[in-house]
Design a protein around this motif. Structure first.
Motif, PDB file in Angstrom:
ATOM      1  N   GLY A  35     -22.072   3.760  -6.151  1.00  0.00           N
ATOM      2  CA  GLY A  35     -20.757   3.761  -5.488  1.00  0.00           C
ATOM      3  C   GLY A  35     -19.763   3.090  -5.997  1.00  0.00           C
ATOM      4  O   GLY A  35     -18.652   2.866  -5.230  1.00  0.00           O
ATOM      5  N   GLY A  36     -19.545   2.833  -7.071  1.00  0.00           N
ATOM      6  CA  GLY A  36     -18.821   2.113  -8.024  1.00  0.00           C
ATOM      7  C   GLY A  36     -17.240   2.497  -7.700  1.00  0.00           C
ATOM      8  O   GLY A  36     -16.399   1.697  -8.046  1.00  0.00           O
ATOM      9  N   ASN A  37     -17.254   3.920  -7.748  1.00  0.00           N
ATOM     10  CA  ASN A  37     -15.656   4.247  -7.751  1.00  0.00           C
ATOM     11  C   ASN A  37     -15.190   3.974  -6.448  1.00  0.00           C
ATOM     12  O   ASN A  37     -14.056   3.284  -6.294  1.00  0.00           O
ATOM     13  N   VAL A  38     -15.723   4.207  -5.430  1.00  0.00           N
ATOM     14  CA  VAL A  38     -15.294   3.790  -3.874  1.00  0.00           C
ATOM     15  C   VAL A  38     -14.985   2.471  -3.781  1.00  0.00           C
ATOM     16  O   VAL A  38     -14.228   1.912  -3.165  1.00  0.00           O
ATOM     17  N   MET A  39     -16.078   1.741  -4.383  1.00  0.00           N
ATOM     18  CA  MET A  39     -15.955   0.313  -4.445  1.00  0.00           C
ATOM     19  C   MET A  39     -14.764  -0.369  -5.095  1.00  0.00           C
ATOM     20  O   MET A  39     -13.840  -1.054  -4.830  1.00  0.00           O
ATOM     21  N   ASN A  40     -14.473   0.192  -6.429  1.00  0.00           N
ATOM     22  CA  ASN A  40     -13.371  -0.145  -6.997  1.00  0.00           C
ATOM     23  C   ASN A  40     -12.011   0.379  -6.340  1.00  0.00           C
ATOM     24  O   ASN A  40     -10.985  -0.609  -6.189  1.00  0.00           O
ATOM     25  N   THR A  41     -12.020   1.515  -5.810  1.00  0.00           N
ATOM     26  CA  THR A  41     -10.901   1.814  -4.998  1.00  0.00           C
ATOM     27  C   THR A  41     -10.503   0.878  -3.623  1.00  0.00           C
ATOM     28  O   THR A  41      -9.426   0.553  -3.505  1.00  0.00           O
ATOM     29  N   ALA A  42     -11.667   0.528  -3.197  1.00  0.00           N
ATOM     30  CA  ALA A  42     -11.482  -0.236  -1.779  1.00  0.00           C
ATOM     31  C   ALA A  42     -11.201  -1.533  -2.275  1.00  0.00           C
ATOM     32  O   ALA A  42     -10.296  -2.333  -1.465  1.00  0.00           O
ATOM     33  N   LYS A  43     -11.703  -2.321  -3.347  1.00  0.00           N
ATOM     34  CA  LYS A  43     -11.235  -3.641  -3.717  1.00  0.00           C
ATOM     35  C   LYS A  43      -9.833  -3.676  -4.126  1.00  0.00           C
ATOM     36  O   LYS A  43      -9.312  -4.743  -3.877  1.00  0.00           O
ATOM     37  N   THR A  44      -9.324  -2.555  -4.603  1.00  0.00           N
ATOM     38  CA  THR A  44      -7.818  -2.543  -4.889  1.00  0.00           C
ATOM     39  C   THR A  44      -7.027  -2.230  -3.650  1.00  0.00           C
ATOM     40  O   THR A  44      -5.948  -3.045  -3.384  1.00  0.00           O
ATOM     41  N   PHE A  45      -7.325  -1.351  -2.851  1.00  0.00           N
ATOM     42  CA  PHE A  45      -6.549  -0.968  -1.459  1.00  0.00           C
ATOM     43  C   PHE A  45      -6.555  -1.804  -0.556  1.00  0.00           C
ATOM     44  O   PHE A  45      -5.819  -1.927   0.471  1.00  0.00           O
ATOM     45  N   PHE A  46      -7.958  -2.149  -0.276  1.00  0.00           N
ATOM     46  CA  PHE A  46      -8.267  -2.887   1.282  1.00  0.00           C
ATOM     47  C   PHE A  46      -7.395  -4.104   1.464  1.00  0.00           C
ATOM     48  O   PHE A  46      -6.925  -3.903   2.462  1.00  0.00           O
ATOM     49  N   PRO A  47      -7.120  -4.847   0.399  1.00  0.00           N
ATOM     50  CA  PRO A  47      -6.400  -6.059   0.685  1.00  0.00           C
ATOM     51  C   PRO A  47      -4.919  -5.631   0.940  1.00  0.00           C
ATOM     52  O   PRO A  47      -4.247  -6.369   1.741  1.00  0.00           O
ATOM     53  N   GLN A  48      -4.505  -4.638   0.518  1.00  0.00           N
ATOM     54  CA  GLN A  48      -3.209  -4.348   0.993  1.00  0.00           C
ATOM     55  C   GLN A  48      -2.932  -3.752   2.403  1.00  0.00           C
ATOM     56  O   GLN A  48      -2.035  -3.706   3.034  1.00  0.00           O
ATOM     57  N   PHE A  49      -4.234  -3.595   3.033  1.00  0.00           N
ATOM     58  CA  PHE A  49      -4.329  -3.103   4.418  1.00  0.00           C
ATOM     59  C   PHE A  49      -5.063  -4.064   5.393  1.00  0.00           C
ATOM     60  O   PHE A  49      -5.583  -3.947   6.183  1.00  0.00           O
ATOM     61  N   GLY A  50      -4.841  -5.472   4.875  1.00  0.00           N
ATOM     62  CA  GLY A  50      -5.442  -6.641   5.710  1.00  0.00           C
ATOM     63  C   GLY A  50      -6.722  -7.059   5.508  1.00  0.00           C
ATOM     64  O   GLY A  50      -7.063  -7.732   6.338  1.00  0.00           O
ATOM     65  N   ALA A  51      -7.370  -6.384   4.300  1.00  0.00           N
ATOM     66  CA  ALA A  51      -8.779  -7.125   4.141  1.00  0.00           C
ATOM     67  C   ALA A  51      -8.959  -8.144   3.510  1.00  0.00           C
ATOM     68  O   ALA A  51      -8.244  -8.314   2.484  1.00  0.00           O
ATOM     69  N   ASN A  52      -9.471  -9.185   4.045  1.00  0.00           N
ATOM     70  CA  ASN A  52      -9.795 -10.472   3.124  1.00  0.00           C
ATOM     71  C   ASN A  52     -11.299 -10.545   2.492  1.00  0.00           C
ATOM     72  O   ASN A  52     -12.191 -10.767   3.215  1.00  0.00           O
ATOM     73  N   ILE A  53     -11.337  -9.774   1.321  1.00  0.00           N
ATOM     74  CA  ILE A  53     -12.696  -9.486   0.963  1.00  0.00           C
ATOM     75  C   ILE A  53     -13.458 -10.863   0.207  1.00  0.00           C
ATOM     76  O   ILE A  53     -12.604 -11.339  -0.634  1.00  0.00           O
ATOM     77  N   LYS A  54     -14.074 -11.315   0.962  1.00  0.00           N
ATOM     78  CA  LYS A  54     -14.929 -12.554   0.494  1.00  0.00           C
ATOM     79  C   LYS A  54     -15.898 -12.414  -0.694  1.00  0.00           C
ATOM     80  O   LYS A  54     -16.000 -13.014  -1.582  1.00  0.00           O
ATOM     81  N   GLU A  55     -16.696 -11.071  -0.483  1.00  0.00           N
ATOM     82  CA  GLU A  55     -17.729 -10.759  -1.385  1.00  0.00           C
ATOM     83  C   GLU A  55     -17.886  -9.173  -1.477  1.00  0.00           C
ATOM     84  O   GLU A  55     -17.651  -8.638  -0.290  1.00  0.00           O
ATOM     85  N   HIS A  56     -18.510  -8.755  -2.634  1.00  0.00           N
ATOM     86  CA  HIS A  56     -18.629  -7.364  -2.631  1.00  0.00           C
ATOM     87  C   HIS A  56     -20.225  -7.169  -3.497  1.00  0.00           C
ATOM     88  O   HIS A  56     -20.505  -7.964  -4.255  1.00  0.00           O
ATOM     89  N   PHE A  57     -20.807  -6.038  -3.055  1.00  0.00           N
ATOM     90  CA  PHE A  57     -21.990  -5.717  -3.857  1.00  0.00           C
ATOM     91  C   PHE A  57     -22.059  -4.206  -3.509  1.00  0.00           C
ATOM     92  O   PHE A  57     -22.064  -3.639  -2.785  1.00  0.00           O
ATOM     93  N   SER A  58     -22.671  -3.796  -4.782  1.00  0.00           N
ATOM     94  CA  SER A  58     -22.933  -2.271  -4.973  1.00  0.00           C
ATOM     95  C   SER A  58     -24.339  -2.306  -5.325  1.00  0.00           C
ATOM     96  O   SER A  58     -24.880  -2.833  -6.350  1.00  0.00           O
ATOM     97  N   LEU A  59     -25.203  -1.260  -4.592  1.00  0.00           N
ATOM     98  CA  LEU A  59     -26.527  -1.276  -5.215  1.00  0.00           C
ATOM     99  C   LEU A  59     -26.659   0.345  -5.818  1.00  0.00           C
ATOM    100  O   LEU A  59     -26.453   1.178  -4.945  1.00  0.00           O
ATOM    101  N   PRO A  60     -26.929   0.417  -7.031  1.00  0.00           N
ATOM    102  CA  PRO A  60     -27.143   1.441  -7.770  1.00  0.00           C
ATOM    103  C   PRO A  60     -28.492   2.157  -7.467  1.00  0.00           C
ATOM    104  O   PRO A  60     -29.639   1.214  -7.067  1.00  0.00           O
TER     105      PRO A  60
END
Length: 175
Positions: free
Chosen positions: A118-143
């Motif tokens: 799910g790396g594509n959606v992860m990369n999109t979310a890591k880029t855009f979620f902070p612009q929508f108020g997300a304070n991403i402390k950690e992220h993890f993708s399981l292939p």
């Protein structure tokens, strides 16, 4: 501490929901609000419908975020982006409050059957979620979910399990 948890999927067999359930075992001392996106079904967003008002479900979703201290979510990837269900909820609620995630701390995850986890959606979310108020402390993708996850035991790949445990510990220390 109150944690809002959800999978960005409406599938009854969601692998992202299974990943969230597994991770929540590490947060048993907290109050958990594990929601199902099926409870927030809305018409497909359009500016024409917006002019008629916002669905109650959009307000209820934002209220869930408002009432939590932290968010744990795992996003499903459909055609290299968010699932249509999650994107529709996101579209509606962002029109009510552009800071959808209201500066809450977030553990952001994704998984998929493929090798990119799910790396594509992860990369999109890591880029855009902070612009929508997300304070991403950690992220993890399981292939390769079906090779690396068992519904009874969780993550069965020891290296990936250790990586996730480290990220959970880091997240817990930051919330």
């Amino acid at each position: 501490m109150k944690i809002l948890a959800f999978a960005g999927s409406t599938s009854s067999t969601s692998i992202n929901r299974e990943l969230v359930k597994f991770v929540l075992k590490s947060f048993q001392e907290h109050e958990i609000n594990f929601i199902d996106l099926n409870d927030y079904s809305m018409p497909v967003f359009s500016v024409d419908l917006e002019k008629k008002g916002f669905p109650d479900e959009a307000h209820r979703f934002l209220k869930q975020i408002e009432e939590c201290d932290a968010i744990i979510c795992s996003l499903a990837e459909h055609n290299r982006s968010y699932s249509a269900a999650f994107k529709n909820i996101f579209d509606w609620v962002s029109r009510i409050n552009v800071k959808v995630f209201q500066d809450k701390s977030m553990l952001l995850m994704s998984t998929s059957p493929g090798g990119y986890g799910g790396g594509n959606v992860m990369n999109t979310a890591k880029t855009f979620f902070p612009q929508f108020g997300a304070n991403i402390k950690e992220h993890f993708s399981l292939p390769k979910y079906y090779e690396n996850f068992d519904t009874e035991n969780g993550i069965i790949n020891s290296e990936m399990l250790e990586e996730l445990k480290d990220k959970i510990k880091s997240f817990q220390s930051q919330i």
